[in-house]
Design an enzyme around this catalytic site. Structure first.
Site, PDB file in Angstrom:
ATOM      1  N   HIS A   1      -0.942   6.134   9.424  1.00  0.00           N
ATOM      2  CA  HIS A   1      -1.379   7.533   9.092  1.00  0.00           C
ATOM      3  C   HIS A   1      -2.085   8.339   9.929  1.00  0.00           C
ATOM      4  O   HIS A   1      -2.534   9.455   9.495  1.00  0.00           O
ATOM      5  CB  HIS A   1      -2.094   6.894   7.734  1.00  0.00           C
TER       6      HIS A   1
ATOM      7  N   LYS B   1       0.960  -1.148   0.019  1.00  0.00           N
ATOM      8  CA  LYS B   1      -0.100  -0.142  -0.050  1.00  0.00           C
ATOM      9  C   LYS B   1       0.939   1.131   0.003  1.00  0.00           C
ATOM     10  O   LYS B   1       0.475   2.284  -0.766  1.00  0.00           O
ATOM     11  CB  LYS B   1      -0.774  -0.134   1.283  1.00  0.00           C
TER      12      LYS B   1
ATOM     13  N   GLU C   1      -0.803  -1.033   9.910  1.00  0.00           N
ATOM     14  CA  GLU C   1      -0.260  -0.165   8.794  1.00  0.00           C
ATOM     15  C   GLU C   1      -1.230   1.120   8.785  1.00  0.00           C
ATOM     16  O   GLU C   1      -0.817   2.280   8.681  1.00  0.00           O
ATOM     17  CB  GLU C   1      -0.208  -0.978   7.364  1.00  0.00           C
TER      18      GLU C   1
END
Ligand code: NAD
Length: 334
Positions: free
Chosen positions: A193, A119, A189
């Site tokens: 962010h 990603k 993951e």
């Protein structure tokens, strides 16, 4: 019918097991191997979803081979019994998957096609650096071939063709999973962010700490302006500049129902100079297994045809259109 492509699946978590399930519904593939952190399972007759569905660890299977280096052992022992590989490993740290690929290329005799569902942009950039090595080892590697990037960036690349100029691509995804532990690497993951988090901090967090953070958010992770490789993949495909690509979404880690629909919007100008947009919405009934594993198999089909024509090295998902199974079977009788 041609022989099914023999697939090895690296990672036995949410996506890895999901791929076994999906392969079971795709007669042109056969799962022959699955690997996790401390064991591998190999069966040339094919592994069923039922055999792995409830396994906590691959070593718990009666035929699981425990190992301190299960990926290396699998490819050193069975490379010539594997045609294609799906990489469903954690991408933490960002060098992990590129290091695994380098190891397979340099320390095992494997030749064939590999896809990942990476990603992050920084991971895809590292994979692209392996192009020369993989060419020399006769491996064709397709990176960014999951849902986003992969399915959605391919849709964007095709839809963009009707515009004289593309002014932006926006990807909004909705993901619903019953419990975060089914997709630990994916959720970890996503945390990277969030404001106040980065890869180092997330890597150091225990599962209990992740749970506590999710508890504070009621199980919902809202993501904006993510570092997502759709940007570099669309730029490399000549569609737009990477700054023009935005990716975000909402993940509900306590509910299999999607919190919002997944949508990709392509903004551009028509030949008449009109500002326009194409919008594609995925059906809420489609899950991560459908939208990641299905396209990954499609990219493997196309990749394998190219591999048979001696195309090697690294491609991104935007370099190929994924194939369906029907023509593949028809082609087999040619
Ligand atoms: P998961 O945590 O459920 O499973 C990871 C698996 O990898 C586990 O079986 C673990 O044992 C195994 N593993 C870890 N280290 C290993 C090692 N050294 N050797 C062998 N096996 C090892 O992960 P998941 O949620 O299924 O996600 C897998 C990957 O898919 C992640 O990188 C995630 O970001 C990616 N993903 C991509 C998309 C997309 O659309 N592109 C969507 C979802 C997930």
């Amino acid at each position: 019918m041609a022989k099914p492509l023999r697939i090895a699946i690296l990672g036995a978590g949410g996506l890895g097991k999901g791929m076994v399930q999906r392969v079971g519904l795709s007669p042109d593939f056969k799962t022959v191997a699955i690997v996790d952190r401390d064991a591998y399972l190999f069966d040339p007759a094919g592994l069923s979803y039922e055999a792995v569905q409830n396994l906590k660890h691959v070593k718990d299977h009666q035929d699981g081979i425990p190992s301190l280096q299960p990926i290396k052992d699998l490819f050193q022992t069975h490379a010539d019994e594997i045609d294609v590989v799906f990489v469903a490993l954690p991408n933490l740290p960002v060098t992990f998957i590129p290091d695994v690929i380098r190891m397979i290329a340099t320390e095992t005799p494997f030749r064939g096609v590999m896809v990942d569902a990476l990603k992050r942009t920084s991971a895809v950039e590292r994979v692209l650096e392996l192009d020369e090595l993989l060419q020399s080892r006769q491996i064709l590697y397709i990176t960014g071939a999951g849902a986003t990037p992969g399915f959605l960036s391919t849709v964007a690349a095709v839809a963009a063709q009707s515009f004289v100029e593309v002014t932006g691509v926006d990807i909004r995804f909705g993901v619903g999973i019953a419990h975060w532990s089914a997709y630990r690497a994916t959720v970890r993951e996503d945390f990277i962010h969030l404001p106040g988090f980065d890869a180092e901090r997330v890597a150091a967090m225990s599962d209990a700490e992740i749970e506590a953070e999710l508890e504070q958010r009621n199980g919902i992770i809202e993501l904006v302006n993510m570092e997502h490789a759709d940007d570099i993949i669309l730029e490399l495909a000549g569609i737009c500049r990477k700054e023009q690509v935005t990716v975000g979404g909402i993940v509900d880690t306590r509910n299999a129902k999607k919190p919002v629909s997944t949508q990709v919007t392509i903004f551009g100008r028509t030949a008449a100079g009109v500002e326009a947009k194409h919008v594609m919405t995925l059906d809420d009934a489609s899950t991560m297994v459908d939208n990641v594993c299905g396209p990954a198999l499609g990219f493997l089909r196309t990749g394998y045809r190219n591999y048979c024509k001696a195309h090697y090295g690294v491609l991104t998902s935007a370099d190929l259109i994924p194939r369906g199974p029907v023509e593949t079977r028809a082609m087999a009788s040619v």
